[in-house]
Design a protein around this motif. Structure first.
Motif, short mmCIF file in Angstrom:
data_model
loop_
_atom_site.label_atom_id
_atom_site.label_comp_id
_atom_site.label_asym_id
_atom_site.label_seq_id
_atom_site.Cartn_x
_atom_site.Cartn_y
_atom_site.Cartn_z
N ILE A 234 -11.76 -25.00 23.84
CA ILE A 234 -10.56 -24.85 24.68
C ILE A 234 -10.78 -23.72 25.68
CG2 ILE A 234 -8.07 -24.46 24.70
CD1 ILE A 234 -8.10 -25.23 21.70
N TYR A 235 -10.46 -23.98 26.94
CA TYR A 235 -10.51 -22.95 27.98
C TYR A 235 -9.09 -22.73 28.47
CZ TYR A 235 -11.67 -20.57 32.36
OH TYR A 235 -11.75 -19.67 33.40
N LEU A 236 -8.59 -21.50 28.36
CA LEU A 236 -7.19 -21.24 28.73
C LEU A 236 -7.01 -19.85 29.32
CD1 LEU A 236 -5.76 -19.19 26.43
CD2 LEU A 236 -6.01 -21.21 25.00
N ASN A 237 -5.86 -19.67 29.95
CA ASN A 237 -5.46 -18.37 30.48
C ASN A 237 -4.20 -17.92 29.78
OD1 ASN A 237 -3.48 -16.95 32.69
ND2 ASN A 237 -5.57 -16.24 32.88
N GLU A 238 -4.20 -16.67 29.35
CA GLU A 238 -3.04 -16.08 28.68
C GLU A 238 -2.50 -14.96 29.56
OE1 GLU A 238 -2.44 -12.79 25.12
OE2 GLU A 238 -4.35 -13.84 25.38
N ILE A 239 -1.25 -15.05 29.93
CA ILE A 239 -0.59 -13.97 30.67
C ILE A 239 0.42 -13.31 29.75
CG2 ILE A 239 0.86 -13.31 32.63
CD1 ILE A 239 -0.31 -15.57 34.21
N THR A 240 0.29 -12.02 29.57
CA THR A 240 1.17 -11.26 28.69
C THR A 240 2.03 -10.30 29.51
OG1 THR A 240 -0.42 -11.35 26.88
CG2 THR A 240 1.27 -9.64 26.75
N LYS A 241 3.31 -10.27 29.23
CA LYS A 241 4.24 -9.35 29.88
C LYS A 241 4.73 -8.34 28.85
CE LYS A 241 8.54 -10.53 30.62
NZ LYS A 241 9.76 -11.17 31.16
N LEU A 242 4.60 -7.06 29.16
CA LEU A 242 5.08 -5.99 28.30
C LEU A 242 6.22 -5.24 29.00
CD1 LEU A 242 1.73 -4.50 26.91
CD2 LEU A 242 3.36 -5.97 25.72
N VAL A 243 7.22 -4.88 28.23
CA VAL A 243 8.37 -4.14 28.73
C VAL A 243 8.36 -2.75 28.11
CG1 VAL A 243 10.89 -4.14 28.99
CG2 VAL A 243 9.64 -6.31 28.86
N TYR A 244 8.61 -1.72 28.92
CA TYR A 244 8.57 -0.37 28.39
C TYR A 244 9.62 0.51 29.05
CZ TYR A 244 5.98 1.01 32.64
OH TYR A 244 5.59 1.27 33.94
N LYS A 245 9.92 1.63 28.39
CA LYS A 245 10.84 2.61 28.95
C LYS A 245 10.28 4.01 28.68
CE LYS A 245 13.83 3.02 24.84
NZ LYS A 245 13.57 4.45 24.59
N TYR A 246 10.73 4.96 29.48
CA TYR A 246 10.33 6.35 29.28
C TYR A 246 11.33 7.03 28.36
CZ TYR A 246 6.81 5.97 32.91
OH TYR A 246 5.71 5.59 33.63
#
Length: 290
Positions: A43-55
Motif C-alpha cells: 500500500i502506498y498512501l499519504n497521511e496528513i496529521t493536524k495537531l492543536v495546541y495552546k500556550y
C-alpha cells in the motif's frame, strides 16, 4: 517502535520548552495504490496529521493548529483471517535534524553585502501558494499535492529549496523575476543549483539582494529575533557548516511564533523550530526584500 518512542520524547521536550499543551489531533489518509493479492498487499498512501495546541501562559480561546504530511509504503500479509504489517517505510516528519538526503554544501564565502535591492514581491500570493502546494494542508481535498508544473526533487536530495523558489517566483505566487543563476527551465524540466540546493539558494538570495540576513545563530540567540521576520520570509537550517533545509514563513501563532511551510518532510503552519535539535542547528532568518 523505538523511533516512535524517540519522537514522543522529542515532542514532549519541545512542548515543555515552548510552554505548550497539545489539545487535539486528527488524521486523514489518501491511498494512492494497493497492489497484491488476497493474502499479501503493498500500500502506498499519504497521511496528513493536524495537531492543536495552546500556550499555557496565554489565556485565550484561540486555538493554534499545524499539519504535517507523511508518505508511507506499507506491506501487509494475511494469516488466519488477520492482517499483519511487516513493513512501514516512511520519512519521519520530525527527524529533519538528521537528514539522510541532505544536498551537498556549496562553498561560498559567508560575507554578506550590506546593500539591498528593491524587488516586487507579492507576500500575500506567496503565502497562498505555499499553503496550497505544501503537501500537508489538512483543509484542502487535494492538500497532499505538489504543483505539477515543477519537477519533484524529493527523491533526489530534497525538494525544500525547489519549493521555496516556486513560492518566491511563480507568477501565481511571489512573482520575483528569475535570473540566470536562479532559474527553472519549464521546457526541459531542469533547474539551476541555486533553485534546488538549500545552500546555494540561501547564498543566492543574499548575494543577489533578494533577501537580507535578519538573524543567524543557535536557537537561544535567534529566538529573540522572531519578530524580525513575517509571512513570506525564509528560515534556513545549517548543520555542521552545511545548510540542509529551507522553509517559508506563512503565519504567526497566538504567541507570535513564526509558522512555516516546507517540502520533503511536508509541513503546513508548523512552528519553525519543531523537529530540529537546537544544540546542533544554526538558524538563518532571511528577510525578503520587496
Amino acid at each position: 517502535f523505538e523511533n516512535q518512542q524517540k519522537r514522543i520524547k522529542y515532542i514532549k521536550d519541545w512542548s515543555r520548552a515552548r510552554g505548550v499543551t497539545f489539545t487535539g489531533c486528527e488524521t486523514k489518509l489518501k491511498i494512492f495504490s494497493i497492489k497484491g493479492g488476497q493474502d499479501a498487499v503493498k500500500i502506498y498512501l499519504n497521511e496528513i496529521t493536524k495537531l492543536v495546541y495552546k500556550y499555557d501562559s496565554i489565556k485565550t480561546p484561540f486555538a493554534n493548529e499545524f499539519c504535517y504530511g507523511t508518505y508511507h509504503t506499507i506491506r501487509m500479509y494475511k494469516k488466519q483471517d488477520k492482517w499483519y504489517v511487516t513493513v512501514d517505510w516512511y520519512n519521519d516528519p520530525f527527524d529533519d535534524s538528521m537528514p539522510e538526503n541532505a544536498q551537498p554544501a556549496v562553498s561560498i564565502q559567508e560575507s554578506i553585502p550590506k546593500t539591498t535591492m528593491a524587488f516586487a514581491y507579492n507576500r500575500i500570493k506567496a503565502v497562498e501558494y505555499a499553503d496550497k502546494y505544501c503537501g500537508a494542508n489538512y483543509y484542502l481535498a487535494d492538500g497532499y499535492k505538489y504543483n505539477r508544473k515543477y519537477r519533484n526533487y524529493a527523491n533526489q536530495g530534497g525538494d525544500c529549496a525547489n519549493f521555496a523558489s516556486q513560492v518566491l517566483s511563480d507568477s501565481s505566487a511571489g512573482s520575483i523575476r528569475m535570473s540566470s543563476g536562479w532559474l527553472y527551465n519549464f521546457r526541459k524540466g531542469e533547474a539551476s543549483a541555486a533553485w534546488i540546493n538549500a545552500g546555494a539558494f540561501t547564498h543566492n538570495m543574499l548575494y543577489s539582494g533578494r533577501a537580507k540576513l535578519a538573524a543567524k545563530g543557535k536557537y537561544n540567540r535567534v529566538v529573540n529575533y522572531e519578530k524580525a521576520i513575517s509571512p513570506g520570509d525564509i528560515i534556513c537550517y545549517e548543520i555542521k557548516g552545511d545548510i540542509v533545509h529551507v522553509s517559508i514563513v506563512t503565519a504567526l501563532d497566538s504567541a507570535g511564533v513564526p509558522l512555516v511551510d516546507s517540502h520533503t518532510n511536508n509541513r503546513y503552519h508548523v512552528p519553525w523550530d519543531l523537529g530540529w535539535n537546537s544544540d546542533n542547528v544554526t538558524f538563518w532568518f532571511l528577510k525578503v526584500n520587496g
